[in-house]
Write a protein that holds these residues in place. Structure first.
Motif, PDB file in Angstrom:
ATOM      1  N   UNK A 192       0.799  -1.223   0.000  1.00 30.57           N
ATOM      2  CA  UNK A 192       0.000   0.000   0.000  1.00 30.57           C
ATOM      3  C   UNK A 192       0.831   1.272   0.000  1.00 30.57           C
ATOM      4  N   UNK A 193       2.105   1.135   0.319  1.00 35.71           N
ATOM      5  CA  UNK A 193       3.001   2.305   0.373  1.00 35.71           C
ATOM      6  C   UNK A 193       4.334   1.887  -0.217  1.00 35.71           C
ATOM      7  N   UNK A 194       4.756   2.589  -1.281  1.00 32.95           N
ATOM      8  CA  UNK A 194       5.989   2.192  -1.947  1.00 32.95           C
ATOM      9  C   UNK A 194       7.210   2.952  -1.473  1.00 32.95           C
ATOM     10  N   UNK A 195       7.001   4.211  -1.115  1.00 33.32           N
ATOM     11  CA  UNK A 195       8.123   5.050  -0.690  1.00 33.32           C
ATOM     12  C   UNK A 195       7.664   5.950   0.443  1.00 33.32           C
ATOM     13  N   UNK A 196       8.594   6.237   1.355  1.00 28.28           N
ATOM     14  CA  UNK A 196       8.265   7.096   2.490  1.00 28.28           C
ATOM     15  C   UNK A 196       9.491   7.906   2.882  1.00 28.28           C
ATOM     16  N   UNK A 197       9.259   9.046   3.458  1.00 26.38           N
ATOM     17  CA  UNK A 197      10.345   9.931   3.876  1.00 26.38           C
ATOM     18  C   UNK A 197      11.078   9.347   5.087  1.00 26.38           C
ATOM     19  N   UNK A 198      12.409   9.356   5.010  1.00 26.18           N
ATOM     20  CA  UNK A 198      13.218   8.978   6.166  1.00 26.18           C
ATOM     21  C   UNK A 198      13.486  10.262   6.947  1.00 26.18           C
ATOM     22  N   UNK A 199      12.958  10.312   8.149  1.00 32.42           N
ATOM     23  CA  UNK A 199      13.042  11.557   8.914  1.00 32.42           C
ATOM     24  C   UNK A 199      13.462  11.272  10.354  1.00 32.42           C
ATOM     25  N   UNK A 200      14.454  12.022  10.811  1.00 33.48           N
ATOM     26  CA  UNK A 200      14.927  11.927  12.203  1.00 33.48           C
ATOM     27  C   UNK A 200      15.235  10.488  12.605  1.00 33.48           C
ATOM     28  N   UNK A 201      15.869   9.765  11.682  1.00 39.67           N
ATOM     29  CA  UNK A 201      16.266   8.402  11.996  1.00 39.67           C
ATOM     30  C   UNK A 201      15.139   7.392  11.991  1.00 39.67           C
ATOM     31  N   UNK A 202      13.980   7.764  11.460  1.00 38.34           N
ATOM     32  CA  UNK A 202      12.804   6.880  11.497  1.00 38.34           C
ATOM     33  C   UNK A 202      12.273   6.640  10.088  1.00 38.34           C
ATOM     34  N   UNK A 203      11.932   5.370   9.788  1.00 37.61           N
ATOM     35  CA  UNK A 203      11.303   5.047   8.500  1.00 37.61           C
ATOM     36  C   UNK A 203       9.880   5.579   8.501  1.00 37.61           C
ATOM     37  N   UNK A 204       9.538   6.327   7.470  1.00 39.38           N
ATOM     38  CA  UNK A 204       8.190   6.881   7.391  1.00 39.38           C
ATOM     39  C   UNK A 204       7.134   5.866   7.020  1.00 39.38           C
ATOM     40  N   UNK A 205       7.578   4.664   6.603  1.00 42.92           N
ATOM     41  CA  UNK A 205       6.618   3.624   6.241  1.00 42.92           C
ATOM     42  C   UNK A 205       6.134   2.838   7.432  1.00 42.92           C
ATOM     43  N   UNK A 206       7.057   2.219   8.154  1.00 41.70           N
ATOM     44  CA  UNK A 206       6.684   1.389   9.306  1.00 41.70           C
ATOM     45  C   UNK A 206       6.836   2.120  10.629  1.00 41.70           C
ATOM     46  N   UNK A 228      16.434   0.898   1.191  1.00 39.49           N
ATOM     47  CA  UNK A 228      15.156   0.312   1.614  1.00 39.49           C
ATOM     48  C   UNK A 228      15.210  -0.053   3.091  1.00 39.49           C
ATOM     49  N   UNK A 229      14.050   0.025   3.731  1.00 38.41           N
ATOM     50  CA  UNK A 229      13.949  -0.310   5.149  1.00 38.41           C
ATOM     51  C   UNK A 229      14.101  -1.821   5.333  1.00 38.41           C
ATOM     52  N   UNK A 230      14.902  -2.201   6.297  1.00 40.54           N
ATOM     53  CA  UNK A 230      15.102  -3.627   6.559  1.00 40.54           C
ATOM     54  C   UNK A 230      13.843  -4.288   7.116  1.00 40.54           C
ATOM     55  N   UNK A 231      12.966  -3.492   7.738  1.00 38.73           N
ATOM     56  CA  UNK A 231      11.764  -4.041   8.366  1.00 38.73           C
ATOM     57  C   UNK A 231      10.603  -4.158   7.378  1.00 38.73           C
ATOM     58  N   UNK A 232      10.255  -3.049   6.735  1.00 40.60           N
ATOM     59  CA  UNK A 232       9.057  -3.054   5.865  1.00 40.60           C
ATOM     60  C   UNK A 232       9.405  -3.119   4.385  1.00 40.60           C
ATOM     61  N   UNK A 233      10.692  -3.005   4.038  1.00 38.49           N
ATOM     62  CA  UNK A 233      11.193  -3.108   2.664  1.00 38.49           C
ATOM     63  C   UNK A 233      10.757  -1.951   1.768  1.00 38.49           C
ATOM     64  N   UNK A 234      10.222  -0.917   2.346  1.00 36.42           N
ATOM     65  CA  UNK A 234       9.838   0.240   1.538  1.00 36.42           C
ATOM     66  C   UNK A 234      11.065   1.096   1.224  1.00 36.42           C
ATOM     67  N   UNK A 235      10.923   1.886   0.171  1.00 36.37           N
ATOM     68  CA  UNK A 235      12.009   2.799  -0.201  1.00 36.37           C
ATOM     69  C   UNK A 235      12.015   3.952   0.797  1.00 36.37           C
ATOM     70  N   UNK A 236      13.165   4.186   1.401  1.00 34.48           N
ATOM     71  CA  UNK A 236      13.313   5.302   2.334  1.00 34.48           C
ATOM     72  C   UNK A 236      13.969   6.474   1.599  1.00 34.48           C
ATOM     73  N   UNK A 237      13.198   7.524   1.400  1.00 34.12           N
ATOM     74  CA  UNK A 237      13.689   8.689   0.650  1.00 34.12           C
ATOM     75  C   UNK A 237      14.370   9.648   1.624  1.00 34.12           C
ATOM     76  N   UNK A 238      15.591   9.968   1.324  1.00 35.84           N
ATOM     77  CA  UNK A 238      16.380  10.848   2.182  1.00 35.84           C
ATOM     78  C   UNK A 238      16.357  12.270   1.618  1.00 35.84           C
ATOM     79  N   UNK A 239      16.042  13.226   2.491  1.00 38.38           N
ATOM     80  CA  UNK A 239      16.033  14.633   2.122  1.00 38.38           C
ATOM     81  C   UNK A 239      16.719  15.405   3.244  1.00 38.38           C
ATOM     82  N   UNK A 240      16.653  16.734   3.133  1.00 38.23           N
ATOM     83  CA  UNK A 240      17.247  17.553   4.192  1.00 38.23           C
ATOM     84  C   UNK A 240      16.546  17.333   5.533  1.00 38.23           C
TER      85      UNK A 240
END
Length: 244
Positions: A192-206, A228-240
């Motif tokens: 249901x979610x392919x990509x999520x923002x990686x923010x403050x050391x946390x996967x935005x998906x799981x 990709x997140x080792x837990x949910x396998x979603x793409x973790x997008x890194x930004x500022x």
């Protein structure tokens, strides 16, 4: 897999569109009007059975009343014939017989009329019951019609919004590398979610926070690495905002 940081960031735009489309699809499936229409339809079905029973009761009484009316009419005709014969005179024994028969016919007519009156009273009650059921049926039908109208209006709004979102998705996906979109779509269709923002050391998906070696892995990844997140396998997008 490699993809430029900008392409990865634009995956979030694509995900935003897909999330909006998924929310619209969920809204379409879970409209309160759908449950209301279903409930009212069940009410209507039960009330229609009730109406049929009430109509049968009225029809049965009509048939019984009609039978009594025919019987009463036959008695009246018989009385008229006997009265004419009595008025014409004749032997004493014949006159006595006619008088006895007329008395019997009068009693019979009175009994039939009393029974008919009782049935007519029952019919009046049955017709009131039928009218009450019809009234409830009409009110329920109006409620269903109103709910269907609201449903159709809402579905129309959803369809317009879906069309708008879908039209914006095509150009977004077309401007991204095919292999990146293919990976994103594969993950999205599975979770249901392919990509999520990686923010403050946390996967935005799981929503799991990374520590130690996992966090070090992300920090050490090249800017164009697709992480990709080792837990949910979603793409973790890194930004500022990722705080790396």
């Amino acid at each position: 897999m490699k993809a430029s940081p900008e392409d990865q960031r634009r995956l979030l735009d694509l995900q935003a569109v897909d999330t909006a489309l998924a929310q619209l699809a969920h809204k379409r499936r879970s409209l309160p009007e759908l449950a209301e229409i279903d409930a009212v339809s069940r009410e209507l079905s039960a009330m229609e059975d009730e109406r049929v029973r009430a109509q049968v009761a009225v029809d049965d009484l009509d048939r019984d009343i009609s039978r009594f009316e025919k019987d009463i009419e036959q008695v009246r005709l018989r009385k008229e014939r006997d009265q004419k014969r009595l008025d014409a005179g004749g032997a004493v024994r014949e006159i006595e017989g006619l008088q006895h028969e007329l008395a019997t016919l009068n009693r019979r007519q009175s009994e039939l009329e009393d029974s008919e009156l009782e049935l007519m009273e029952q019919k009046e009650t049955a017709e009131a019951t039928l009218a009450e059921v019809r009234g409830r049926l009409a009110a329920a039908a109006e409620r269903r019609s109103a709910a269907e109208k609201r449903r159709d209006e809402t579905l129309g709004d959803i369809a317009k919004e879906e069309e708008f979102k879908s039209s914006s998705r095509g150009p977004l996906a077309a401007d991204l590398p095919g292999d990146l979109v293919a990976l994103y779509d594969k993950i999205r269709l599975e979770s249901g979610l392919g990509a999520a923002l990686f923010r403050s050391g946390r996967c935005g998906g799981c929503r799991i926070e990374l520590y130690g070696a996992d966090l070090a892995r992300v920090k050490a990844a090249a800017p164009d690495d697709v992480v990709r997140c080792e837990e949910c396998r979603r793409i973790m997008v890194r930004t500022a905002e990722s705080g790396l």
